[in-house]
Motif scaffolding. Structure first.
Motif, PDB file in Angstrom:
ATOM      1  N   THR A   1     -13.281   4.432  -5.183  1.00 46.83           N
ATOM      2  CA  THR A   1     -13.875   3.250  -4.508  1.00 46.83           C
ATOM      3  C   THR A   1     -13.202   1.893  -5.412  1.00 46.83           C
ATOM      4  O   THR A   1     -12.569   1.972  -6.313  1.00 46.83           O
TER       5      THR A   1
ATOM      6  N   TYR B   1       0.935  -1.180   0.109  1.00 47.36           N
ATOM      7  CA  TYR B   1       0.018  -0.018   0.017  1.00 47.36           C
ATOM      8  C   TYR B   1       0.728   1.388  -0.086  1.00 47.36           C
ATOM      9  O   TYR B   1       0.368   2.382  -0.263  1.00 47.36           O
TER      10      TYR B   1
ATOM     11  N   MET C   1     -10.297  14.311   3.628  1.00 47.38           N
ATOM     12  CA  MET C   1     -11.149  14.241   4.768  1.00 47.38           C
ATOM     13  C   MET C   1     -10.917  13.296   5.627  1.00 47.38           C
ATOM     14  O   MET C   1     -10.722  12.262   5.246  1.00 47.38           O
TER      15      MET C   1
ATOM     16  N   LYS D   1     -16.450   6.217   0.725  1.00 45.59           N
ATOM     17  CA  LYS D   1     -17.297   5.772   1.680  1.00 45.59           C
ATOM     18  C   LYS D   1     -16.872   6.274   2.904  1.00 45.59           C
ATOM     19  O   LYS D   1     -17.685   6.590   4.010  1.00 45.59           O
ATOM     20  N   GLY D   2     -15.471   6.373   3.311  1.00 44.84           N
ATOM     21  CA  GLY D   2     -14.990   6.656   4.764  1.00 44.84           C
ATOM     22  C   GLY D   2     -14.478   5.805   5.417  1.00 44.84           C
ATOM     23  O   GLY D   2     -14.962   4.782   5.297  1.00 44.84           O
TER      24      GLY D   2
ATOM     25  N   GLU E   1      -9.277  -2.227   7.631  1.00 43.13           N
ATOM     26  CA  GLU E   1     -10.483  -2.148   6.566  1.00 43.13           C
ATOM     27  C   GLU E   1     -10.668  -3.408   6.011  1.00 43.13           C
ATOM     28  O   GLU E   1     -11.712  -3.696   5.580  1.00 43.13           O
ATOM     29  N   ASN E   2      -9.448  -4.091   5.851  1.00 44.35           N
ATOM     30  CA  ASN E   2      -9.530  -5.215   5.112  1.00 44.35           C
ATOM     31  C   ASN E   2      -8.600  -6.203   5.635  1.00 44.35           C
ATOM     32  O   ASN E   2      -7.331  -6.536   5.191  1.00 44.35           O
TER      33      ASN E   2
HETATM   34  C1  LIG Z   1      -8.364   7.157  -3.856  1.00 41.58           C
HETATM   35  C2  LIG Z   1      -8.897   7.361  -2.523  1.00 41.58           C
HETATM   36  C3  LIG Z   1      -8.755   8.189  -1.639  1.00 41.58           C
HETATM   37  C4  LIG Z   1      -9.403   8.061  -0.340  1.00 41.58           C
HETATM   38  N1  LIG Z   1      -9.543   9.139   0.388  1.00 41.58           N
HETATM   39  C5  LIG Z   1     -10.168   9.150   1.627  1.00 41.58           C
HETATM   40  C6  LIG Z   1     -10.460  10.206   2.487  1.00 41.58           C
HETATM   41  O1  LIG Z   1      -9.930  11.421   2.072  1.00 41.58           O
HETATM   42  N2  LIG Z   1     -11.080  10.274   3.439  1.00 41.58           N
HETATM   43  C7  LIG Z   1     -11.508   8.975   3.662  1.00 41.58           C
HETATM   44  O2  LIG Z   1     -12.291   8.935   4.710  1.00 41.58           O
HETATM   45  N3  LIG Z   1     -11.384   7.746   3.017  1.00 41.58           N
HETATM   46  C8  LIG Z   1     -10.740   7.898   2.078  1.00 41.58           C
HETATM   47  N4  LIG Z   1     -10.353   6.841   1.104  1.00 41.58           N
HETATM   48  C9  LIG Z   1     -10.871   5.280   1.713  1.00 41.58           C
HETATM   49  C10 LIG Z   1     -12.386   5.178   1.358  1.00 41.58           C
HETATM   50  O3  LIG Z   1     -13.084   5.954   2.436  1.00 41.58           O
HETATM   51  C11 LIG Z   1     -12.717   3.693   1.654  1.00 41.58           C
HETATM   52  O4  LIG Z   1     -12.437   3.280   3.090  1.00 41.58           O
HETATM   53  C12 LIG Z   1     -12.197   2.633   0.933  1.00 41.58           C
HETATM   54  O5  LIG Z   1     -11.917   3.197  -0.624  1.00 41.58           O
HETATM   55  C13 LIG Z   1     -12.803   1.293   0.856  1.00 41.58           C
HETATM   56  O6  LIG Z   1     -14.143   1.612   0.350  1.00 41.58           O
HETATM   57  P1  LIG Z   1     -14.656   0.969  -1.171  1.00 41.58           P
HETATM   58  O7  LIG Z   1     -15.462   1.971  -1.686  1.00 41.58           O
HETATM   59  O8  LIG Z   1     -13.402   0.579  -1.736  1.00 41.58           O
HETATM   60  O9  LIG Z   1     -15.568  -0.226  -0.789  1.00 41.58           O
HETATM   61  P2  LIG Z   1     -15.421  -1.655   0.172  1.00 41.58           P
HETATM   62  O10 LIG Z   1     -16.847  -2.124   0.080  1.00 41.58           O
HETATM   63  O11 LIG Z   1     -14.780  -1.226   1.503  1.00 41.58           O
HETATM   64  O12 LIG Z   1     -14.488  -2.335  -0.606  1.00 41.58           O
HETATM   65  C14 LIG Z   1     -14.662  -2.866  -1.932  1.00 41.58           C
HETATM   66  C15 LIG Z   1     -14.043  -4.151  -2.343  1.00 41.58           C
HETATM   67  O13 LIG Z   1     -12.508  -3.546  -2.367  1.00 41.58           O
HETATM   68  C16 LIG Z   1     -11.655  -4.375  -1.416  1.00 41.58           C
HETATM   69  N5  LIG Z   1     -10.888  -3.174  -0.528  1.00 41.58           N
HETATM   70  C17 LIG Z   1     -11.205  -2.155  -0.280  1.00 41.58           C
HETATM   71  N6  LIG Z   1     -10.290  -1.618   0.519  1.00 41.58           N
HETATM   72  C18 LIG Z   1      -9.311  -2.583   0.624  1.00 41.58           C
HETATM   73  C19 LIG Z   1      -8.013  -2.612   1.201  1.00 41.58           C
HETATM   74  N7  LIG Z   1      -7.645  -1.537   1.940  1.00 41.58           N
HETATM   75  N8  LIG Z   1      -7.175  -3.549   0.793  1.00 41.58           N
HETATM   76  C20 LIG Z   1      -7.763  -4.747  -0.070  1.00 41.58           C
HETATM   77  N9  LIG Z   1      -8.848  -4.637  -0.494  1.00 41.58           N
HETATM   78  C21 LIG Z   1      -9.654  -3.615  -0.111  1.00 41.58           C
HETATM   79  C22 LIG Z   1     -12.900  -5.042  -0.438  1.00 41.58           C
HETATM   80  O14 LIG Z   1     -12.334  -6.150  -0.067  1.00 41.58           O
HETATM   81  C23 LIG Z   1     -13.947  -5.195  -1.322  1.00 41.58           C
HETATM   82  O15 LIG Z   1     -13.902  -6.410  -2.039  1.00 41.58           O
HETATM   83  C24 LIG Z   1      -9.876   6.942   0.090  1.00 41.58           C
HETATM   84  C25 LIG Z   1     -10.124   6.098  -1.079  1.00 41.58           C
HETATM   85  C26 LIG Z   1      -9.401   6.052  -2.125  1.00 41.58           C
HETATM   86  C27 LIG Z   1      -9.630   5.008  -3.088  1.00 41.58           C
END
Ligand SMILES: Cc1cc2nc3c(=O)[nH]c(=O)nc-3n(C[C@H](O)[C@H](O)[C@H](O)COP(=O)(O)OP(=O)(O)OC[C@H]3O[C@@H](n4cnc5c(N)ncnc54)[C@H](O)[C@@H]3O)c2cc1C
Length: 303
Positions: free
Chosen positions: A218, A27, A126, A179-180, A284-285
């Motif tokens: 996402t 990561y 955020m 999502k957060g 988170e994961n």
């Molecule tokens: C470019 C970017 C910037 C971000 N900036 C912020 C921010 O400013 N503030 C904030 O609060 N959050 C931020 N996030 C994190 C975000 O809030 C989520 O926690 C994160 O993206 C997981 O949500 P998801 O939409 O991927 O859905 P999920 O339902 O959590 O995941 C969808 C799929 O992706 C996989 N997955 C998700 N995360 C991971 C991981 N870490 N490792 C491996 N597999 C994973 C899951 O297993 C699932 O299969 C950011 C995320 C991204 C992609």
């Protein structure tokens, strides 16, 4: 939740840092800006853009903010000089927001002003609930002065996210939608993953209605599907939105999004302070921890 995942969530803060490092190294680009630039170029060769982030957050002394501010300016200057397909992401808490609003505001303004001089862009991440209102406030002020050079993010788990979006409707909007990830109370945020996803879709639709430029951040395949439907519905051109993903997460989905003709930006964190970020990613994961543990036990670890 499996016992393994439950165990990770309960113990992650106490896991020794070398162990977290082994689990989470995919990561983080590395310790230095050169590492981030190398990863950025690798992605660029595949048609993928980047946002660079110097790790470090929740500082406790104002002096700690100043080297981070300089790092941010160095990133912007490197992006400009090396013509990288990249922008900067910055955390308000890293600029001292939890200690002194004016101090943090001035630091962020200096960074965005430098970005404007270099025709760059700064995304203000955020963070948790204590930073929420002030981050929106700072964004509203900075976008007046630098409309093409600054954006922030909204989190669909927050119950007040739609209110914040409506508040921003009185000017140009550039938002990353996520999502957060932070720990928040039930009064502040939805817990039900289905509600968080539905709110994400509603927010995205409203953002497009308001003419916002959105970074659709996402890894959720369902949200990719829903976003594509909305992009079609609003007849958006490729340059009117982008998808965003984190370094190390689901490269298969990443390649699919690019192959279907969308812009994609990957969030590349780097720096010596990788521990907090990595712990959040593992929390988170926990499946990642499971996979890395399997690799470690089989002696097949690697990047
Ligand atoms: C470019 C970017 C910037 C971000 N900036 C912020 C921010 O400013 N503030 C904030 O609060 N959050 C931020 N996030 C994190 C975000 O809030 C989520 O926690 C994160 O993206 C997981 O949500 P998801 O939409 O991927 O859905 P999920 O339902 O959590 O995941 C969808 C799929 O992706 C996989 N997955 C998700 N995360 C991971 C991981 N870490 N490792 C491996 N597999 C994973 C899951 O297993 C699932 O299969 C950011 C995320 C991204 C992609």
């Amino acid at each position: 939740m499996s016992f393994f995942n439950y165990a990770v969530s309960k113990t992650i803060m106490h896991v020794p840092s070398p162990v977290v490092h082994h689990f989470a190294k995919d990561y983080v680009a590395g310790n230095d800006l050169d590492d981030a630039v190398r990863v950025c170029r690798e992605l660029s060769a595949k048609g993928i853009e980047s946002t660079l982030d110097i790790l470090g957050e929740y500082i406790t002394k104002k002096e700690q903010a100043l080297p981070f501010k300089q790092d941010c300016i160095d990133i912007l200057e490197t992006i400009h000089r090396d013509k990288l397909d990249a922008n900067l992401s910055v955390k308000p808490s890293q600029m001292g927001l939890l200690m002194d609003y004016d101090f943090a505001f001035n630091n962020l303004r200096d960074i965005v002003a430098r970005a404007a001089e270099l025709n760059g862009f700064v995304r203000i991440d955020m963070e948790d609930i204590e930073c929420n209102e002030d981050t929106i406030k700072i964004y509203r002020i900075l976008r007046e002065e630098f409309p093409d050079h600054v954006g922030t993010a909204l989190q669909s788990y927050m119950r007040n996210a739609m209110d914040h979006l409506e508040l921003l409707g009185d000017g140009p909007i550039n938002l990353r939608l996520v999502k957060g990830i932070f720990i928040v109370t039930r009064q502040q945020a939805w817990r039900d993953p289905e509600l968080i996803t539905r709110n994400y879709i509603q927010l995205l639709e409203r953002m497009f209605e308001l003419g916002a430029y959105v970074g659709i951040a996402t890894h959720d395949e369902r949200l990719y599907y829903e976003a594509q439907k909305l992009i079609k519905k609003f007849g958006l051109k490729r340059e009117q939105y982008e998808f965003q993903m984190l370094l190390g997460v689901d490269p298969e989905l990443r390649d699919l999004i690019v192959s279907e003709g969308h812009r994609l930006r990957v969030y590349i964190p780097y720096g010596k302070q990788w521990l907090g970020y990595s712990r959040r990613r593992l929390l988170e994961n926990p499946n990642i921890a499971r996979a890395a543990l399997g690799q470690m036990l089989r002696g097949t670890g690697g990047r």
